[in-house]
Design a protein around this motif. Structure first.
Motif, PDB file in Angstrom:
ATOM      1  N   HIS A1398      54.935  29.590  -0.213  1.00  0.00           N
ATOM      2  CA  HIS A1398      56.206  29.107   0.329  1.00  0.00           C
ATOM      3  C   HIS A1398      56.235  29.193   1.843  1.00  0.00           C
ATOM      4  N   VAL A1399      55.675  30.279   2.367  1.00  0.00           N
ATOM      5  CA  VAL A1399      55.633  30.408   3.827  1.00  0.00           C
ATOM      6  C   VAL A1399      54.826  29.242   4.391  1.00  0.00           C
ATOM      7  N   GLN A1400      53.699  29.012   3.783  1.00  0.00           N
ATOM      8  CA  GLN A1400      52.853  27.933   4.279  1.00  0.00           C
ATOM      9  C   GLN A1400      53.576  26.598   4.231  1.00  0.00           C
ATOM     10  N   SER A1401      54.290  26.392   3.125  1.00  0.00           N
ATOM     11  CA  SER A1401      54.967  25.096   3.019  1.00  0.00           C
ATOM     12  C   SER A1401      56.066  24.999   4.065  1.00  0.00           C
ATOM     13  N   SER A1402      56.744  26.129   4.347  1.00  0.00           N
ATOM     14  CA  SER A1402      57.773  26.109   5.400  1.00  0.00           C
ATOM     15  C   SER A1402      57.142  25.787   6.738  1.00  0.00           C
ATOM     16  N   ILE A1403      56.024  26.441   6.988  1.00  0.00           N
ATOM     17  CA  ILE A1403      55.366  26.242   8.286  1.00  0.00           C
ATOM     18  C   ILE A1403      54.941  24.792   8.442  1.00  0.00           C
ATOM     19  N   ARG A1404      54.432  24.259   7.320  1.00  0.00           N
ATOM     20  CA  ARG A1404      54.062  22.856   7.396  1.00  0.00           C
ATOM     21  C   ARG A1404      55.265  21.996   7.748  1.00  0.00           C
ATOM     22  N   SER A1405      56.386  22.288   7.071  1.00  0.00           N
ATOM     23  CA  SER A1405      57.588  21.516   7.356  1.00  0.00           C
ATOM     24  C   SER A1405      57.985  21.656   8.820  1.00  0.00           C
ATOM     25  N   ILE A1406      57.916  22.894   9.318  1.00  0.00           N
ATOM     26  CA  ILE A1406      58.307  23.122  10.719  1.00  0.00           C
ATOM     27  C   ILE A1406      57.408  22.313  11.641  1.00  0.00           C
ATOM     28  N   ASN A1407      56.114  22.427  11.405  1.00  0.00           N
ATOM     29  CA  ASN A1407      55.185  21.699  12.271  1.00  0.00           C
ATOM     30  C   ASN A1407      55.410  20.197  12.220  1.00  0.00           C
ATOM     31  N   ASP A1408      55.647  19.727  10.988  1.00  0.00           N
ATOM     32  CA  ASP A1408      55.940  18.296  10.864  1.00  0.00           C
ATOM     33  C   ASP A1408      57.169  17.922  11.660  1.00  0.00           C
ATOM     34  N   ALA A1409      58.202  18.787  11.527  1.00  0.00           N
ATOM     35  CA  ALA A1409      59.458  18.507  12.230  1.00  0.00           C
ATOM     36  C   ALA A1409      59.226  18.482  13.737  1.00  0.00           C
ATOM     37  N   VAL A1410      58.463  19.451  14.225  1.00  0.00           N
ATOM     38  CA  VAL A1410      58.196  19.531  15.662  1.00  0.00           C
ATOM     39  C   VAL A1410      57.463  18.269  16.113  1.00  0.00           C
ATOM     40  N   ASN A1411      56.449  17.896  15.358  1.00  0.00           N
ATOM     41  CA  ASN A1411      55.686  16.710  15.750  1.00  0.00           C
ATOM     42  C   ASN A1411      56.550  15.462  15.764  1.00  0.00           C
ATOM     43  N   LYS A1412      57.404  15.396  14.760  1.00  0.00           N
ATOM     44  CA  LYS A1412      58.269  14.221  14.687  1.00  0.00           C
ATOM     45  C   LYS A1412      59.220  14.197  15.879  1.00  0.00           C
ATOM     46  N   ALA A1413      59.794  15.376  16.162  1.00  0.00           N
ATOM     47  CA  ALA A1413      60.753  15.456  17.273  1.00  0.00           C
ATOM     48  C   ALA A1413      60.079  15.105  18.591  1.00  0.00           C
ATOM     49  N   LYS A1414      58.821  15.512  18.704  1.00  0.00           N
ATOM     50  CA  LYS A1414      58.095  15.236  19.940  1.00  0.00           C
ATOM     51  C   LYS A1414      58.041  13.734  20.209  1.00  0.00           C
ATOM     52  N   THR A1415      57.837  12.984  19.165  1.00  0.00           N
ATOM     53  CA  THR A1415      57.696  11.537  19.368  1.00  0.00           C
ATOM     54  C   THR A1415      59.006  10.899  19.815  1.00  0.00           C
ATOM     55  N   GLU A1416      60.085  11.620  19.530  1.00  0.00           N
ATOM     56  CA  GLU A1416      61.369  10.998  19.848  1.00  0.00           C
ATOM     57  C   GLU A1416      61.707  11.074  21.332  1.00  0.00           C
ATOM     58  N   LYS A1417      60.970  11.868  22.072  1.00  0.00           N
ATOM     59  CA  LYS A1417      61.071  11.891  23.539  1.00  0.00           C
ATOM     60  C   LYS A1417      62.518  11.980  24.035  1.00  0.00           C
ATOM     61  N   SER A1418      63.192  12.959  23.580  1.00  0.00           N
ATOM     62  CA  SER A1418      64.575  13.077  24.014  1.00  0.00           C
ATOM     63  C   SER A1418      64.646  13.534  25.470  1.00  0.00           C
ATOM     64  N   GLY A1419      63.616  14.225  25.863  1.00  0.00           N
ATOM     65  CA  GLY A1419      63.584  14.703  27.236  1.00  0.00           C
ATOM     66  C   GLY A1419      64.423  15.947  27.417  1.00  0.00           C
ATOM     67  N   ASN A1420      65.390  16.068  26.614  1.00  0.00           N
ATOM     68  CA  ASN A1420      66.297  17.202  26.701  1.00  0.00           C
ATOM     69  C   ASN A1420      65.919  18.208  25.643  1.00  0.00           C
TER      70      ASN A1420
END
Ligand SMILES: Nc1nc2c(ncn2[C@@H]2O[C@H](COP(=O)(O)OP(=O)(O)OP(=O)(O)O)[C@@H](O)[C@H]2O)c(=O)[nH]1
Ligand SMILES: [Mg+2]
Ligand SMILES: [Zn+2]
Ligand SMILES: [Zn+2]
Length: 1642
Positions: A1398-1420
């Motif tokens: 479960h920890v691993q799956s959470s971490i995967r989700s977090i990493n995915d979320a971070v990567n996705k957010a990165k592409t959105e280039k909010s700048g803020n």
């Protein structure tokens, strides 16, 4: 030059008269070849110019040298190439034509003939010669008189059907040379058959009234053999003139009968057809029958190739009617095939054994010597055809004179005579001889003469002789049968009958009277042991020793031995029996003198002695030996007996299942034999069972014998006793059709007509027998003889009853009605009305039977079983065609039986699945045990059914768990989404919480419906499978379907509940969140302002100064911000309201009680039940049997139990630290209600209200506290203050413009993500743990769970544990489950694995979320974090407080932050793993959202009902079963029952009480009226308490009570129970074993 010889000469075709050879040409020129063929001086020379040649006109069976030379044009001849070849003998070539060469000599065995193969089930005509013998055999084995009409369909038949006129073809075709003479086929078959097949052939041939071989020739060796053994099985019954008056008759084995023999032989060519004349001679005027094969029969004119020299014999036996009898005395008639000139030996034999020899001739001259040379004992008669053109009167005269013959010895067929006249003359001559001759001889005696003439006798083999000696040694001792049986077979007599009585009484308890039941049973058991001891005290008798030795001999010898035994015993008892049987049959026709019939019946049974009695004795010896200690030598020495018998079964001998005399099955013996059989057969151990049932002497055994070619005992009068089983092998080809390896056929004793049954109370016996065999069978043949169709009705009643019972236990045998003695062709149509009548009767009987068994939903016969009036009936004409003894079997009978056979095989083919031998054994055991209880349906307990049921439960539990697990996941996810509702983490468009909730609920409904459909689909699929006997539990299908539906309902309400709670809590938080958010914003503004201000000062400020500034600002802000105090609600009021709602429908008294006490005052001291209300209510009814203390104690226990689980529920809720919600208290009330409803007695309101108040009081206080804690924890000012330190450092960082990236990343990780991940893990871990536990067999089904708990108890064998299990079952079991979980997970690696995942799956989700957010280039950074949170919104719940605090003053660089975040998260994973590793399972369990312990508990505790008598928990699968049952009931003592006077604990067990005729109980449910245990179902209709089938089921509890009697008495404040003697002997090991048996654990 020298010519070369040919190369590679080869003989490529061999027949009896020709050889064909070919060769390759040598190199060089060749003109022609010369072939020389020689043998002992005979030289044949031929030449050819091709390179092959056929030499013909050779002698059969001779080895020829073959020389081939080449010849050149110039005449030069080469050296010869040489080879040699043997021509075939006539025998070889015929055998080859018939395809029998592999079986010659004597290799054809019974098992080949009896097995069911393709030919059995298809009706294809013989296509080639090699089909013919099998065709003949098939028909003969079914005693079909047309068996000898063997002709293959030839090409010419088709040309005869030629529509055009083509005479050439017709003429050519009439007899193409290669048809075979039936005699040749018969001779060939006899030559190929072993002794047992020969006997069978001879027997069946004689039943068809065919002549049978007396001397069997072998045309190869010229050796002939006397067929003595082959004829030994033929028994004939006739009435000579002397007995006409007395209506007596003679029944005798034909080879032992002293009869005159008349022989017919032929000399030279003869124009009279001897066989045809003989047939006419033997046929009476009304009916002509072909006893002998003759020229004008089908194929009778084909040349005989091997059967010349055959001497056949047949018998003429009178029936005692002068007008019908051809001869008034019995006579044997022999007929020699072929010319006596060629078969002098045979002729001599006949001359010395016959009373007269009739010599048929046309011309006499040459044969003078032949006739005169004989040392006649026989009179010679000369029979000539005066019409023949070769007839010479002179020669006749010469020879007649030489032989000293007178006119009376010479018969001439003259012109004036037609055949009839001639036969008449012949008859008179024969009659004369028969009446006057002294020359009578048994066939047995002919053996001596045969020896002298060099003729072999077929029983000379050493096996046969040794076997005979052994058999004779036993049977020679028999003088008086009754005495013999008492002396030599003592175990099966009175002792066995007495044992049977005891066994049945043990189950039925008919005579228990007022005695203590368990003592009574114990007594019976001791008596049984005594009887077994007595059996063991007998030494094995001489006869039995010999018998066992003899059947231990090698196969052939054993078979001979058993046959000899059978024949010898038959001979011994025949004389007496056949007379008795006849009298019995006579008397039965009009049973007036009942005493007489009874007496005859007794005599019949006394005077019958067959091999079955010896086997029965063997069974008893074996069973008795089992009561000896295991290592006892006399026991060990008998261990092999079952295997021996199993082998015999496999060899085709019958096994006695039911001993008809004692009316019992020796269960151990039979099941041990069968399990040995299983071992011998495995893995080919699938079987189907066919049985026959019907009135006595209606030809049941005959029917089976005809149908399968077997040899069940057949005769008139009472013949079959009990039931016998026999195996028929199924050929590989047919296995595909029948899906089984063997067919078992069971022949049963005839059922008696009611009048007869009254005589000896055999109704019971008949009933038992019918139930057993119907239960065992796949197809039951109901045999009905038309003449006694009135009796039929009563018999059918028995049968219908049996079928009804089977339906109730889940078995569906098919049935086939056979109407015998219906000869009309149109029977089927004509009987339409009869069939309707039959069905109507069957329906009535079904209703009657249903009423008796209290299963009235069965209205018609077709409810009970599949039966179609059209296909379920079969009409069979009478057995004999004409008048016995000279009547052959009716061809119509045989054909009809064959149709029936095919029909039955077809029905068998349609059976769902075949059982194996072990399963049959299991059925037999449980059927018989159930039969022994009279109350069949309620007592039926079958381990096979239990097994299948267990499998179904296991399957269902798996589906159920899949469903639940999926729903848990779904709810966790939905809750997460609700908790994230209205925060940054939300994805949904919907902004209104109630709308969102509705949306989620409908989503839930969809998922739930899908699962419900899936569950039902699985169930339907499960019942469709053909393997695993699922049809046995068909009856439970509905239960499980409704369980599935109820599971869905349950899940739905639980899911909705959870969603509502989550939504409500979330709603309460939105306002708070808004306030907090505002505050945070305000603060952030102020901090930023402060920073501005400080920066403007342009002084480098020390940290201390900054601190001071910050504190000032903080204080000021805090003062200025309005912290509207959160309102706390009064939980007590809420709870109070819920309680009132809950009790609103309980009436005025409940309100009254409710109003007596304030909720605040409740639950302060521990709950104490006083029976005030109870006394009030029942004052006038309470009887002396009732113990008020027991009642109080029981209810107090119940209350404690309920309080405990409610308290646990509260604690769990508190752990969660959420806000209070009304559903909590509703759930608690629901829990209480459920428990109270599960009680078998209604609970009085005086108990219910105080209990609920008590619990609600406690709950109210707990929840109030929880609510306050929650308010406090979420107070905005508190929350704000908690973050003060963080604000301060952030403030300083920003001021100093330090890089915050790493720090912020850490902060985000540890303050926001880590708690969310931890929360996620603990929410997911519960289902994982449950899933893991469910893989353990202990938790697979309720039954197995019960078993495991009890087994554990026994292993610990500790009084406190037992007590706790009995008195606080729930608590004990919960603790036990917890221990199991802890034990399973104590080493941590398994939980660790789940957590890791479960920890691993959470971490995967977090990493995915971070990567996705990165592409959105909010700048803020803020929006970056928001994006991350939104991505995670479905999975993780991130604390708003922490997030809010994190967001402010954030100036970190997004890229950098993202980088650090990933690092930190990796780190966090590490930290979490460490933490998990260090936490023990107990701590973990406390934190889980889904409590595994509770989940497992509810799953395994099932419906929670307990036996109304002893409190054993229900084990039925699914939630919604219609019947509760427990595998194991307990002595009542353990439920605190005691005798009111003596105060002694009671040892009775409910499973015994329910079968007693007169025991009673009274309780709340009966309104304190007295009620019979026997009819407990009237009171507790949904409980099924089967009587203890094994009689040992409760051994476990018996052991416990016996061991801890004193302690229990003390604990229950009573006197010790009187323990029955046998209980004290139960060891702990035995208790464990009984546990296994009770729960059917293998
Ligand atoms: N006339 C006539 N006799 C028959 C017929 N079928 C059988 N029998 C004779 O009736 C006698 C009894 O036949 P069984 O086959 O022993 O009868 P069963 O029903 O097995 O008898 P139990 O086992 O004693 O109940 C035998 O002598 C048979 O030859 C029939 O259809 N017609
Ligand atoms: Mg019979
Ligand atoms: Zn019980
Ligand atoms: Zn139940």
């Amino acid at each position: 030059m020298e010519p070369n010889p040919p190369v590679q000469i080869a003989v490529y075709q061999v027949s009896s008269e020709s050889l064909s050879l070919r060769w390759d040409a040598p190199a060089g020129e060749v003109e022609s070849y010369i072939v020389t063929c020689c043998h002992e001086g005979d030289i044949l020379r031929e030449s050819t110019d091709t390179n092959k040649l056929t030499l013909s006109n050779l002698k059969p069976g001779v080895c020829y040298s073959l020389l081939v030379s080449t010849q050149l044009r110039n005449g030069r001849i080469s050296e010869p190439a040489v080879t040699s070849a043997r021509t075939k003998t006539h025998l070889d070539s015929l055998m080859e034509d018939l395809g029998l060469q592999q079986l010659y000599p004597e290799k054809l065995s019974l098992s080949t003939i009896l097995q069911i193969d393709k030919k059995t089930i298809t009706d294809e005509p013989a296509k080639c010669n090699s089909d013919l013998p099998w065709y003949f055999l098939k028909k003969l084995m079914m005693v079909n008189v047309t068996a000898r009409n063997v002709k293959r369909t030839s090409a010419c038949e088709s040309s005869c059907n030629d529509p055009l006129l083509n005479l050439d073809n017709l003429v050519k075709c009439t007899n193409s040379g290669d048809t075979l003479n039936p005699l040749d086929i018969i001779t060939a078959l006899f030559l190929c058959s072993d002794g047992f097949v020969r006997q069978e052939l001879a027997l069946k041939m004689s039943m068809c009234q065919f002549s049978v071989p007396l001397l069997l020739p072998n045309c190869d060796t010229k050796q002939c053999t006397l067929m003595l053994w082959a004829m030994r099985d033929i028994v004939k019954k006739y009435r000579p003139q002397s007995l006409t008056e007395s209506k007596g008759f003679i029944e005798d084995r034909i080879v032992l009968s002293e009869l005159p023999m008349i022989s017919f032989v032929r000399l030279g060519e003869c124009s009279l057809s001897k066989s045809e004349i003989l047939n006419k001679l033997l046929s009476n005027s009304q009916q002509y029958h072909d006893t002998l094969v003759h020229h004008d029969m089908e194929c009778g004119d084909s040349p005989r190739r091997i059967s010349n020299g055959l001497v056949e014999i047949t018998w003429y036996l009178p029936c005692g009617n002068k007008n019908m009898d051809v001869f008034s005395e019995p006579v044997a008639v022999a007929n020699l095939r072929g010319d006596i000139a060629s078969f002098e030996t045979q002729f001599s034999f006949l001359c010395q054994t016959s009373a007269a020899v009739f010599v048929f001739f046309d011309t006499l001259d040459s044969a003078c010597e032949l006739l005169t040379n004989q040392h006649h004992k026989a009179q010679i008669f000369l029979v000539g055809n005066h019409q023949s053109n070769r007839f010479g009167i002179d020669a006749l005269h010469k020879i007649a004179t030489k032989l000293g013959l007178t006119n009376s010895n010479i018969l001439l067929k003259t012109k004036q005579m037609n055949d009839a006249d001639f036969v008449k003359t012949l008859r008179k001559t024969v009659s004369n001889v028969v009446e006057n001759t002294k020359m009578k001889m048994r066939i047995e005696q002919m053996a001596d003469i045969a020896h002298k003439l060099g003729i072999w006798v077929d029983e000379e083999s050493s096996e046969c002789q040794t076997a005979k000696k052994n058999a004779d040694a036993i049977t020679a001792e028999i003088q008086d049968i009754l005495q013999y049986k008492e002396a030599q077979l003592p175990l099966q007599g009175q002792i066995w009958k007495e044992l049977t009585r005891l066994e049945k009484e043990e189950f039925r308890l008919r005579n228990v009277g007022s005695e203590n039941i368990e003592d009574y049973k114990s007594d019976l058991q001791i008596q049984k042991t005594e009887l077994r001891k007595e059996q063991n005290s007998h030494d094995i008798s001489n006869a039995m020793t010999c018998f066992i030795n003899a059947i231990s001999s090698p196969e052939m010898e054993r078979c001979y031995f058993l046959k000899w035994m059978r024949m010898n015993l038959d001979n011994v008892s025949r004389e007496k029996l056949s007379d008795l049987r006849e009298r019995y049959k006579e008397k039965c026709k009009n049973p007036e003198n009942k005493e007489e019939i009874k007496d005859i019946d007794r005599q019949l049974s006394n005077s019958s002695l067959g091999t079955e009695h010896f086997f029965r004795e063997m069974g008893q010896i074996y069973e008795a030996s089992l009561s000896l200690p295991e290592r006892d030598p006399s026991r060990e020495q008998l261990q092999h007996l079952p295997k021996l018998c199993a082998q015999l079964l496999l060899d085709g001998f019958p096994l006695e299942l039911v001993d008809g005399e004692a009316s019992n099955i020796p269960l151990r013996w039979v099941s041990d034999v069968l399990s040995q059989l299983n071992e011998l057969m495995s893995p080919k151990n699938k079987i189907l069972v066919v049985t026959v049932l019907g009135v006595q002497s209606t030809g049941k055994s005959t029917l089976l014998n005809t149908m399968f070619g077997v040899q069940f005992a057949v005769s008139s009068g009472r013949c079959t006793r009990g039931a016998f089983m026999l195996l028929i092998r199924i050929d590989e080809d047919v296995k595909k059709v029948l899906k089984c390896d063997f067919m078992v056929i069971i022949d049963t004793e005839g059922l008696k007509s009611p009048e007869l049954a009254q005589l000896d109370n055999s109704h019971e016996h008949d009933n038992e027998l019918a139930t057993l065999v119907v239960g065992l069978s796949d197809v039951t043949i109901i045999n009905i003889a038309m003449e006694n169709s009135t009796e039929m009705k009563d018999i059918l009643q028995i049968v219908v009853h049996a079928f009804l019972r089977m339906k109730e236990v889940g078995k569906k045998p098919k049935c086939q009605f056979v109407h015998q003695n219906v000869s009309d062709v149109s029977a089927h149509e004509k009987n339409l009305r009869d069939r309707k009548l039959l069905l109507q009767q069957l329906n009535e009987m079904t209703q009657a039977a249903a009423k008796m068994e209290r299963k009235e939903e069965n209205k018609s016969f077709t409810d009970v079983m599949e039966y179609s009036p059209d296909t379920g009936n079969c009409y069979i004409p009478g057995l004999w065609n004409g008048n016995p003894p000279m009547a052959p079997v009716n061809a119509g009978y045989s054909e009809a039986v064959y149709e029936l056979k095919k029909n039955i095989i077809q029905i068998l083919g349609s059976c769902e699945s075949s059982a194996n031998v072990l399963e049959l054994t299991e059925w037999m055991k449980s059927l018989w045990n159930a039969v022994k209880h009279e109350n069949f349906i309620f007592s039926f307990r079958n381990s096979l059914v239990a097994d299948v049921y267990m499998k179904l439960c296991t399957e269902f539990n798996k589906w159920e768990w899949e469903f639940k697990k999926e729903m848990y996941t779904w709810v966790t996810n939905a809750e997460t989404r609700i908790y994230n509702f209205g925060t940054v983490a939300v994805k949904s468009e919907i902004s209104d919480m109630s709308e969102y909730l509705t949306h989620l609920k409908s989503e839930a409904r969809t998922v739930l419906s899908e699962w419900e459909t899936k569950l039902l689909g699985n169930l339907a699929q499960y019942f469709k499978q053909t393997e695993g006997h699922v049809y046995l539990v068909e009856g439970y299908k509905e239960d499980f379907a409704s369980s599935a539906k109820s599971l869905r309902r349950e899940m739905e309400s639980s899911v909705f509940n959870q969603l509502t709670v989550a939504a409500d809590i979330r709603k309460g938080m939105t306002e708070l969140d808004r306030i907090k958010e505002n505050h945070t914003k305000e603060l952030e503004g102020r901090v930023r302002a402060l920073i501005e201000r400080c920066r403007e000062k342009k002084v480098i400020m020390a940290d201390e100064e900054l601190d001071i500034e910050f504190d000032k600002m903080w204080k000021k802000t805090a003062d200025e911000l309005s912290f509207s105090k959160q309102k706390t609600i009064n939980v007590i009021t809420c709870v109070s309201f819920c309680l009132r709602c809950n009790l609103s429908r309980k009436g005025g008294h409940a309100w009254e009680l409710l109003n007596q006490k304030m909720l605040q005052d409740c639950g302060l001291v521990s709950f104490k039940y006083t029976a005030d209300g109870f006394y009030k209510q029942f004052k006038h009814k309470v009887s002396q049997f009732f113990k008020i203390e027991d009642h109080i104690m029981a209810l107090q226990n119940l209350a404690d139990c309920i309080i405990a689980s409610c308290t646990q529920f509260m604690t769990e809720r508190m752990e969660k630290k959420t806000n209070y919600h009304d559903t909590y208290i509703q759930e608690i009330l629901h829990m209480i209600d459920e428990r109270l409803q599960n009680q078998s007695v209604p609970i009085e309101i005086e108990f219910e209200v105080p209990l609920k108040q008590h619990i609600c009081g406690i709950a109210a206080r707990h929840f109030q506290k929880m609510h306050e804690n929650f308010i406090h924890a979420n107070d905005p000012s508190t929350c704000l203050n908690q973050n003060k330190g963080k604000f301060r450092t952030d403030f300083k960082d920003v001021f100093h413009e330090r890089d915050q990236c790493q720090k912020k990343a850490e902060e985000f990780t540890y303050r926001c993500l880590k708690p969310a991940v931890e929360d996620f893990v603990s929410r997911s871990l519960g289902p994982d743990i449950i899933g893991e536990m469910l893989t353990n067999q202990k938790f697979s089904t309720r039954m197995f769970f019960q078993y495991s708990v009890l087994l554990d108890l026994l292993r610990q064998d500790d009084f406190e544990h037992y007590r706790s299990y009995i008195c606080s079952y729930e608590e004990y079991v919960k603790k036990w489950i917890l221990n199991q979980i802890v034990e399973r997970f104590s080493n941590g690696s398994k939980t660790f694995e789940f957590e890791g995942r479960h920890v691993q799956s959470s971490i995967r989700s977090i990493n995915d979320a971070v990567n996705k957010a990165k592409t959105e280039k909010s700048g803020n950074l803020k929006s970056f974090v928001k994006n991350v949170c939104r991505e995670l919104g479905d999975k993780l719940v991130i604390s708003q407080d922490a997030l809010g605090a994190f967001m402010i003053l954030n100036n970190a660089d997004q890229e950098q932050f993202a980088h650090w975040l990933t690092e930190c998260v990796k780190d966090m994973a590490q930290v979490l793993q460490e933490k998990f590793k260090e936490t023990n399972i107990q701590t973990k369990l406390k934190k889980l959202n889904v409590n595994p312990q509770n989940e497992l508990f509810t799953k395994l505790i099932g419906c929670g009902k307990q036996c109304p008598f002893c409190g054993a928990p229900c084990e039925a699968g699914g939630q919604e079963h219609s019947e509760h049952f427990a595998s194991l009931h307990r002595p009542q003592a353990l439920g605190r029952y005691r005798f009111s006077l003596s105060q002694k604990l009671v040892t009775d067990i409910c499973s015994s009480l329910v079968i007693t005729p007169d025991r009673t109980f009274q309780c709340d449910a009966t309104n304190w009226e007295i009620h019979h245990y026997k009819h407990y179902r009237d009171i507790f209709p949904d409980w099924k308490i089967p009587p203890d089938g094994s009689l040992q089921a409760s051994d476990c509890w018996k052991y416990v009570l016996a061991t801890f009697n004193k302690k229990f008495a003390k604990a229950f404040n009573a006197k010790t129970a009187d323990i029955p003697a046998t209980w004290k002997m139960i060891t702990r090991e035995q208790a464990e074993e009984s546990l296994q048996e009770s729960f059917n654990i293998k």
